[in-house]
Design an enzyme around this catalytic site. Structure first.
Site, short mmCIF file in Angstrom:
data_model
loop_
_atom_site.label_atom_id
_atom_site.label_comp_id
_atom_site.label_asym_id
_atom_site.label_seq_id
_atom_site.Cartn_x
_atom_site.Cartn_y
_atom_site.Cartn_z
CG HIS A 201 -0.51 0.25 2.51
ND1 HIS A 201 -0.58 1.49 3.10
CD2 HIS A 201 0.10 -0.56 3.42
CE1 HIS A 201 -0.07 1.41 4.32
NE2 HIS A 201 0.35 0.19 4.54
CB CYS A 324 -1.81 12.24 18.80
SG CYS A 324 -2.95 12.75 20.07
C1 LIG Z 1 4.08 1.86 6.56
C2 LIG Z 1 5.37 1.38 7.09
C3 LIG Z 1 5.47 0.16 7.76
C4 LIG Z 1 4.26 -0.69 8.07
O1 LIG Z 1 3.72 -1.28 6.93
P1 LIG Z 1 2.23 -1.87 7.00
O2 LIG Z 1 2.06 -2.58 5.70
O3 LIG Z 1 1.32 -0.71 7.14
O4 LIG Z 1 2.19 -2.80 8.17
C5 LIG Z 1 6.72 -0.25 8.19
N1 LIG Z 1 7.81 0.49 7.96
C6 LIG Z 1 7.76 1.66 7.32
C7 LIG Z 1 9.01 2.42 7.06
C8 LIG Z 1 6.54 2.16 6.86
O5 LIG Z 1 6.50 3.33 6.23
#
Ligand SMILES: *Cc1c(COP(=O)(O)O)cnc(C)c1O
Length: 396
Positions: A201, A324
Site C-alpha cells: 500500500h 498522538c
Molecule cells: C508503513 C510502514 C510500515 C508498516 O507497513 P504496513 O504494511 O502498514 O504494516 C513499516 N515500515 C515503514 C518504514 C513504513 O513506512
C-alpha cells in the site's frame, strides 16, 4: 478541491493494481492449496506473482514470503534472526533510533527476553554511516536492522555500504524498505541485503499485503502456525487478489521509477523552496539524500496538530511527525533522534507527494501553509514569548 499529500502514510491504488485483482475475486477464486483445477489456477497465479516480485528485487522466487504487510515482515525478519542468534549465544542487535515502530517495538520485546540492542545515534541530517555500523558490531551481534528510507523525514541510508560491512562481519542484515520499494532501485544481491521488508500500500498497491525477502540459507521462523502455506513460513490461505495487486503495482512503480523520481524531485524542491521562505522554519533531514516524494518541516511556535486540521479545511491531506498516543502528545521519536527539541518537534509537517500531484497543487500548498502558519503564530502564546524575547528562537 482535495489535494492528497500523505503518500508516506498510504497511497491510492493504481488502476493496474485494481484490474489485476478483480479476476482473482470473481473468477479464479480457488484456494491455491486445493488440488482441483480452480485451485491450481490460483496456485499458478501465486507462482507467477512471486516470480515477478523476485525479479524486481533481484532475488529468487523461493526467497520471497508473502505477509500481511510491512509490520509483519519486520516482525518476522527480526524475530527469526534473533532466534537464530540466540541459539548460538549471540544476543546483540544493532539498529537506529529512528526506525519504524514495527522494528523498534519488536526490538523492545527482544530486550525483555535478554537481548541487548544498540540504537545508533542519527546525525542531525537524518543519516547514519556504515562506519557507525562497523563500530557497533560485536562478536555476539546476530543482526543489523536499518531502514532504507525514513517514513517521516525521507532520508535514504547508505544501504549498500552497510550491507557490505555486515557481509564482511558475517552478520545478518535486514532493511525495512517499505518506503523505498517502488520508489528507489533495489537489488538485494548487489546491495548485500539478507532480509528486506516491503508493503504494497506504499506503492499504489492494496493494503494488508506485503513481502519479506530472506536470502536462501537463512531459516525463517513462522509467526503464524497452521497450514503449510509459504513452505511453512507463514500459515493461512494466501490472499491471492492482494498478492496479484501487489505484483502489478510493484511492476508499474519500478517501470516508472526514474521518470517519477525526476518529476517528483522537481515538485519536491519547489515545495521546499516555498516553505523555506517561512521565517523560523527548518527542513528535517538531508536535502540531497532524501526520497523524491518527501517534504518534512518544523515551524517554530506552532502545534503540528492544529496545522493539520486547518490544512484539512483548506483541502490538503498532510501529516505531522508527532504521534498522538492515548491523549499524551509525544513528539515524534524520529524528529527527536535528529536533535529537534520537544517544542520544535511539535510544530512539524510532512507532505509526501505522488505522481498525481501537480505544479498548481504545490503552489496552493505553499500559499496555504504560509497562511496557516502565520495565523497559528498570531494566536500562539509561545510565539508571543519568542517575538518578545522572553524565549529564544531555536530555528533561524
Ligand atoms: C508503513 C510502514 C510500515 C508498516 O507497513 P504496513 O504494511 O502498514 O504494516 C513499516 N515500515 C515503514 C518504514 C513504513 O513506512
Amino acid at each position: 478541491m482535495r489535494i492528497y499529500a500523505d503518500n508516506a502514510a498510504t497511497t491510492k491504488m493504481s488502476e493496474a493494481a485494481i484490474q489485476a485483482m478483480i479476476p482473482y475475486m470473481n473468477e479464479i477464486y480457488g484456494n491455491p492449496s486445493s488440488l482441483h483445477s480452480e485451485g491450481q489456477r490460483a496456485k499458478e497465479a501465486l507462482t507467477d506473482a512471486r516470480g515477478r516480485i523476485a525479479g524486481l528485487l533481484g532475488c529468487e522466487p523461493g526467497e520471497i514470503t508473502f505477509t500481511s504487510g510491512g509490520s509483519e515482515a519486520d516482525n518476522q525478519a527480526i524475530l527469526s534472526a534473533a532466534g537464530l542468534g540466540g541459539r548460538k549465544g549471540k544476543k546483540h542487535i544493532v539498529s537506529t533510533a529512528f526506525e519504524h515502530h514495527a522494528v523498534l517495538h519488536t526490538l523492545e520485546k527482544l530486550e525483555k527476553q535478554g537481548f541487548e540492542v544498540t540504537l545508533l545515534d542519527v546525525h542531525e541530517n537524518g543519516l547514519i554511516t556504515a562506519g557507525q555500523v562497523r563500530e557497533a558490531i560485536r562478536e555476539d551481534t546476530c543482526l543489523v536492522t536499518v531502514m532504507y528510507a525514513n517514513n517521516e523525514i525521507g532520508t535514504i541510508q547508505p544501504i549498500s555500504e552497510i550491507g557490505a560491512v555486515c557481509r564482511e562481519k558475517g552478520v545478518i542484515f535486514h532493511t525495512d524498505a517499505v518506503q523505498a520499494a517502488g520508489h528507489l532501485h533495489i537489488d538485494v544481491r548487489e546491495q548485500n541485503i539478507d532480509m528486506l521488508s516491503l508493503s504494497a500500500h506504499k506503492f499504489h498497491g492494496p493494503k494488508g499485503v506485503g513481502a519479506l525477502y530472506v536470502r536462501k540459507g537463512i531459516p525463517l521462523t513462522a509467526l503464524i502456525e497452521g497450514g503449510a502455506q509459504e513452505r511453512g513460513r507463514r500459515a493461512g490461505t494466501e490472499n491471492i487478489p492482494a498478492i496479484m495487486g501487489m505484483a502489478a503495482a510493484l511492476e508499474e512503480a519500478c517501470a516508472g521509477i526514474d521518470e517519477n523520481a525526476v518529476r517528483l524531485t522537481a515538485l519536491r524542491d519547489k515545495l521546499i523552496a516555498g516553505l523555506s521562505q517561512i521565517p523560523h522554519s527548518a527542513l528535517n533531514g538531508d536535502y540531497e539524500r532524501r526520497l523524491p516524494s518527501n517534504v518534512s518541516f518544523c515551524f517554530e511556535g506552532i502545534e503540528g496538530e492544529s496545522l493539520l486540521l486547518l490544512l484539512d479545511d483548506k483541502g490538503i491531506c498532510a501529516s505531522s511527525g508527532s504521534a498522538c498516543t492515548s491523549g499524551s502528545l509525544d513528539p515524534s521519536h524520529v524528529l527527536l533522534s535528529i536533535g529537534r527539541v520537544h517544542d520544535v518537534a511539535h510544530g512539524s509537517l510532512r507532505l509526501s507527494l505522488s505522481e498525481e500531484n501537480t505544479g498548481e497543487e504545490i503552489e496552493y500548498m505553499i500559499e496555504s501553509v504560509k497562511e496557516v502558519v502565520e495565523y497559528l503564530r498570531s494566536i500562539s502564546p509561545i510565539w508571543r514569548d519568542l517575538v518578545s524575547g522572553k524565549k529564544e528562537f531555536i530555528l533561524k
